[in-house]
Scaffold this active site. Sequence first.
Site, short mmCIF file in Angstrom:
data_model
loop_
_atom_site.label_atom_id
_atom_site.label_comp_id
_atom_site.label_asym_id
_atom_site.label_seq_id
_atom_site.Cartn_x
_atom_site.Cartn_y
_atom_site.Cartn_z
N SER A 19 42.51 -149.59 -18.35
CA SER A 19 43.08 -150.73 -18.59
C SER A 19 44.79 -150.87 -18.77
O SER A 19 45.04 -151.81 -18.15
CB SER A 19 42.65 -151.24 -19.98
OG SER A 19 43.44 -150.63 -21.22
N ASN A 20 45.09 -149.63 -18.91
CA ASN A 20 46.77 -149.54 -18.62
C ASN A 20 47.16 -149.57 -17.32
O ASN A 20 48.06 -150.11 -16.64
CB ASN A 20 47.42 -148.39 -19.46
CG ASN A 20 47.67 -149.03 -20.85
OD1 ASN A 20 48.36 -149.60 -21.29
ND2 ASN A 20 46.71 -148.39 -21.85
N ARG A 93 44.42 -134.74 -20.96
CA ARG A 93 44.38 -133.38 -20.55
C ARG A 93 45.92 -133.17 -20.92
O ARG A 93 46.89 -134.12 -20.62
CB ARG A 93 44.09 -133.09 -19.40
CG ARG A 93 43.42 -131.91 -19.11
CD ARG A 93 43.00 -131.80 -17.71
NE ARG A 93 41.49 -131.25 -17.68
CZ ARG A 93 41.05 -130.75 -16.44
NH1 ARG A 93 41.66 -131.01 -15.42
NH2 ARG A 93 40.02 -130.12 -16.44
N ILE A 94 46.40 -131.98 -21.26
CA ILE A 94 47.75 -131.67 -21.45
C ILE A 94 48.12 -130.82 -20.15
O ILE A 94 47.34 -130.02 -20.02
CB ILE A 94 47.91 -130.81 -22.75
CG1 ILE A 94 47.60 -131.86 -24.16
CG2 ILE A 94 49.17 -130.47 -23.07
CD1 ILE A 94 47.50 -130.98 -25.22
N LEU A 95 49.26 -131.38 -19.81
CA LEU A 95 49.77 -130.80 -18.35
C LEU A 95 50.52 -129.73 -18.68
O LEU A 95 51.28 -129.65 -19.68
CB LEU A 95 50.75 -131.78 -17.78
CG LEU A 95 49.95 -133.05 -17.12
CD1 LEU A 95 51.26 -134.11 -16.62
CD2 LEU A 95 49.18 -132.77 -16.15
N HIS A 111 51.37 -143.88 -25.67
CA HIS A 111 50.83 -143.37 -26.93
C HIS A 111 50.53 -144.23 -27.89
O HIS A 111 51.36 -144.85 -28.18
CB HIS A 111 51.36 -142.08 -27.46
CG HIS A 111 50.74 -141.21 -28.54
ND1 HIS A 111 49.96 -140.23 -28.33
CD2 HIS A 111 51.00 -141.57 -29.93
CE1 HIS A 111 49.21 -140.26 -29.50
NE2 HIS A 111 49.97 -140.56 -30.55
N ASP A 147 53.21 -135.34 -26.98
CA ASP A 147 53.66 -136.44 -27.50
C ASP A 147 55.16 -136.50 -28.37
O ASP A 147 55.36 -136.94 -29.07
CB ASP A 147 52.81 -137.19 -28.56
CG ASP A 147 51.63 -137.42 -28.05
OD1 ASP A 147 51.39 -137.86 -26.77
OD2 ASP A 147 50.42 -137.14 -28.78
#
Length: 190
Positions: A19-20, A93-95, A111, A147
Site C-alpha cells: 500500500s505504501n 528482510r534486513i539488508l 516504520h 530501524d
Amino acid sequence: MEKLTGTINVGVLISGRGSNLKELIKYSIKNKTNWKIKLVISNKKKAKGLRFAKKNKIANFAIEKKKEIFEKNALNLLSKNNINILCLAGFLRILSKNFINKFNKKIINIHPSLLPKYKGLNTHKRVLEAGEKYTGSTVHFVNAKLDSGKKIIQKRIKILKRDTPTSLSKRVLKIEHDIFPKALNIICKN
Ligand code: GRF
C-alpha cells in the site's frame, strides 16, 4: 554520496501488500515530483504490491531466493536502472552491511512507530501494552542497525481508549501514506 539532479530514479523493495508503494506511485504522478518510481523488487513472488507496479508499467521483479542471491540480483537491477534512492516499503528482510556499502546511495525505510521507540515487529501491540498516549510513524535513513538511521520525517497520532492493534495499524497506515512521499520530497529537494 552523489548529488541528485534532474529526475531522480527511485527503487522500491517490498515483501507484501504494497500500500505504501501504491501511494508513492500515485503521489508522484499526481504531483509531478522530481522523483519517480522506476523499479520495484519483491522478495516474494506473491506480493500484492507487484500488481501496482505492473499496472503503472514500472519495471518489476520478484526474486524469491536466499538473502545472498537476492541481494546480488537486486544490486544488479538497481545499477542497470540507474536507481538513485532506494525505499524500503514493507520489506521484511534486513539488508546486509555488504549490500548497504555496495549500493552506496540513500536508502530509506518506513516504520510504524515513533522511533527510536518500538523498533522491530509487532509495534502496535507493544505500544498498547505499554500504555502509550501517542504512536505514529517514522521515515528514516537505513544503516546497518535495525530501524536506527537518522530520522527524515515523523508524525504522531493520539491513541484512543478503544484502539486495538488492528485499529491502530489502520490509523498509522494512513499517516505512513502521508509522510512517505513527503520524506522523498525532503531528500530530493537539493
Ligand atoms: C507498513 O506498516 C510499514 O511501516 C511496515 O510494513 C507495513 C507495510 O505495508 N514496514 P504495505 O506493504 O506498504 O501496505
